[in-house]
Design a protein around this motif. Structure first.
Motif, short mmCIF file in Angstrom:
data_model
loop_
_atom_site.label_atom_id
_atom_site.label_comp_id
_atom_site.label_asym_id
_atom_site.label_seq_id
_atom_site.Cartn_x
_atom_site.Cartn_y
_atom_site.Cartn_z
N ALA A 1 -27.63 -10.17 132.35
CA ALA A 1 -26.64 -10.64 133.32
C ALA A 1 -25.24 -10.16 132.95
CB ALA A 1 -26.67 -12.17 133.40
N GLU A 2 -24.93 -10.19 131.67
CA GLU A 2 -23.61 -9.77 131.20
C GLU A 2 -23.42 -8.26 131.41
OE1 GLU A 2 -20.93 -11.59 127.59
OE2 GLU A 2 -22.87 -10.74 127.08
N GLN A 3 -24.45 -7.49 131.15
CA GLN A 3 -24.37 -6.05 131.38
C GLN A 3 -24.19 -5.75 132.86
OE1 GLN A 3 -27.24 -3.62 128.72
NE2 GLN A 3 -28.02 -5.72 128.66
N ALA A 4 -24.88 -6.49 133.72
CA ALA A 4 -24.73 -6.30 135.16
C ALA A 4 -23.32 -6.64 135.60
CB ALA A 4 -25.75 -7.15 135.91
N PHE A 5 -22.70 -7.63 134.95
CA PHE A 5 -21.32 -7.99 135.28
C PHE A 5 -20.35 -6.89 134.85
CE2 PHE A 5 -17.25 -10.15 134.60
CZ PHE A 5 -17.12 -10.83 135.81
N GLY A 6 -20.67 -6.22 133.75
CA GLY A 6 -19.88 -5.06 133.35
C GLY A 6 -18.97 -5.27 132.15
N ARG A 7 -18.86 -6.46 131.64
CA ARG A 7 -18.06 -6.71 130.43
C ARG A 7 -18.51 -8.02 129.80
NH1 ARG A 7 -13.86 -10.48 131.32
NH2 ARG A 7 -13.38 -10.87 133.53
N ARG A 8 -18.10 -8.20 128.54
CA ARG A 8 -18.49 -9.40 127.82
C ARG A 8 -17.78 -10.63 128.35
NH1 ARG A 8 -18.02 -9.66 121.56
NH2 ARG A 8 -18.42 -11.80 122.22
N ALA B 1 -25.08 -19.50 134.29
CA ALA B 1 -24.26 -19.95 135.42
C ALA B 1 -22.80 -19.52 135.23
CB ALA B 1 -24.36 -21.46 135.57
N CYS B 2 -22.31 -19.56 133.97
CA CYS B 2 -20.94 -19.12 133.70
C CYS B 2 -20.79 -17.63 133.97
CB CYS B 2 -20.56 -19.43 132.26
SG CYS B 2 -20.36 -21.18 131.88
N VAL B 3 -21.77 -16.83 133.53
CA VAL B 3 -21.72 -15.38 133.77
C VAL B 3 -21.75 -15.10 135.26
CG1 VAL B 3 -22.90 -13.19 133.40
CG2 VAL B 3 -22.74 -14.84 131.53
N GLU B 4 -22.61 -15.80 135.99
CA GLU B 4 -22.69 -15.61 137.44
C GLU B 4 -21.36 -15.95 138.12
OE1 GLU B 4 -25.28 -17.23 141.30
OE2 GLU B 4 -25.94 -17.68 139.25
N ALA B 5 -20.67 -16.96 137.57
CA ALA B 5 -19.36 -17.35 138.13
C ALA B 5 -18.23 -16.47 137.63
CB ALA B 5 -19.07 -18.82 137.76
#
Length: 335
Positions: A110-117, A83-87
């Protein structure tokens, strides 16, 4: 500008993190607190001058929370971190990152899809001064190529809720992460060996236990876990290389000479031993968020790897076999 932090979980470690974020760590303020025990959350929030939020989901979505510290029960970590990564909010998650390796893979995806750690895992030993000096020696090549590591993790006593499997998942997991970091390589097998039980234990508990690990290069690691040793909290680590050996220093303490004896105290609890490491860990996390810098602390991959290794150790506990460990390919984000 201070980073507004929401803390999920107000058990012992959660309350301690709220206190250090409020009184020790600079550049941060605790904005909100949540726990399934609403009264407990309200008590901790009031002491910190923060708001109580009725659920973890509401806290993560709160527009007045910039980053999140998760100190809740391990089995709920995965969904809270996701949920934190999604936010899009940085999250510091106490170990374990997840109780299932597949959930750790979901977090990495999910983190890779976001593009950074966005995720950091709370393996505080990497921030302990003694462990950092130990790593400096190893990285310098002063003792040559590491061949063996001998580790001890002893607690004075443990509460009745502690189970035999927790020796790997909750206790030896710290050595697993520390040795992966110190040696700079992954474990490829695990075996659990069961010595004679101590009588100073609850009937349901196998204590002590010994864990045997092999690294990708063939180095061997043994970890003794003894959670009812009676005399104090004792952490030891020695790494033997081709040209020498290096030991983790004991905490500084005065030596007393009296009545024909010389003695030094042994710390009673883990909080006493690693309090400074917790402070450094959270301060560095806050500083990187404030400065817009990439996180460099233990990653979702490190959380995943630790779960893979401890799962193998638990499997060996029940079978007695040497269990191979295949981590798979490390994603580029965590290279």
């Amino acid at each position: 500008m201070s980073i507004r932090i929401g803390v999920i979980g107000t058990g012992w470690i959660g309350e301690q993190h709220v206190h250090r974020l409020t009184s020790t760590v600079s550049g941060a303020e605790v904005a909100a607190v949540s726990d399934i025990d609403l009264d407990r959350a309200a008590e901790v929030a009031e002491a910190a001058g923060a708001r109580r939020v009725d659920s973890a989901e509401k806290l993560i979505a709160d527009s007045e929370v910039d980053a999140v510290v998760i100190a809740s029960w391990g089995p709920v970590h995965a969904e809270q971190v996701l949920a934190c990564v999604e936010a899009g909010k940085p999250v510091f998650c106490e170990k374990p990152l997840t109780t299932d390796a597949a959930d750790a893979r979901r977090i990495m995806d999910a983190e890779q899809a976001f593009g950074r750690r966005l995720v950091q895992v709370g393996f505080m030993r990497r921030y302990d001064a003694g462990y950092r000096r130990l790593k400096e020696v190893l990285d310098s090549g002063a003792v040559g190529k590491p061949l063996m590591a001998h580790c001890v993790h002893r607690n004075k006593s443990i509460r009745e809720h502690y189970t035999t499997e927790m020796a790997a998942r909750d206790t030896a997991v710290h050595e697993v992460d520390a040795l992966r970091w110190l040696l700079g390589e992954e474990f490829v097998s695990a075996q659990t060996v069961l010595p004679r039980k101590t009588t100073k234990r609850f009937p349901h508990l196998q204590d002590p236990q010994i864990f045997l690990f092999e690294t990708a290069s063939g180095a061997r690691v043994d970890v003794e876990v003894f959670v009812n040793c009676q005399y104090g909290y004792d952490i030891q680590c020695e790494i033997v290389g081709e040209e020498g050996a290096v030991r983790l220093p004991d905490p500084a303490a005065p030596a007393v000479r009296r009545a024909g004896r010389s003695s030094v105290p042994v710390l009673p609890e883990f909080g006493d031993r690693f309090e400074a490491a917790f402070d450094v860990e959270l301060q560095e996390w806050v500083d990187r968020i404030r400065n817009g810098e990439a996180l460099t602390g233990p990653s979702a991959w490190d959380g995943y790897a630790a779960t893979m290794v401890t799962d193998a150790a638990v499997q060996s506990l029940h079978s007695g076999a040497i269990i191979p460990i295949d981590m798979g390919d490390r994603p580029e984000l965590y290279a």
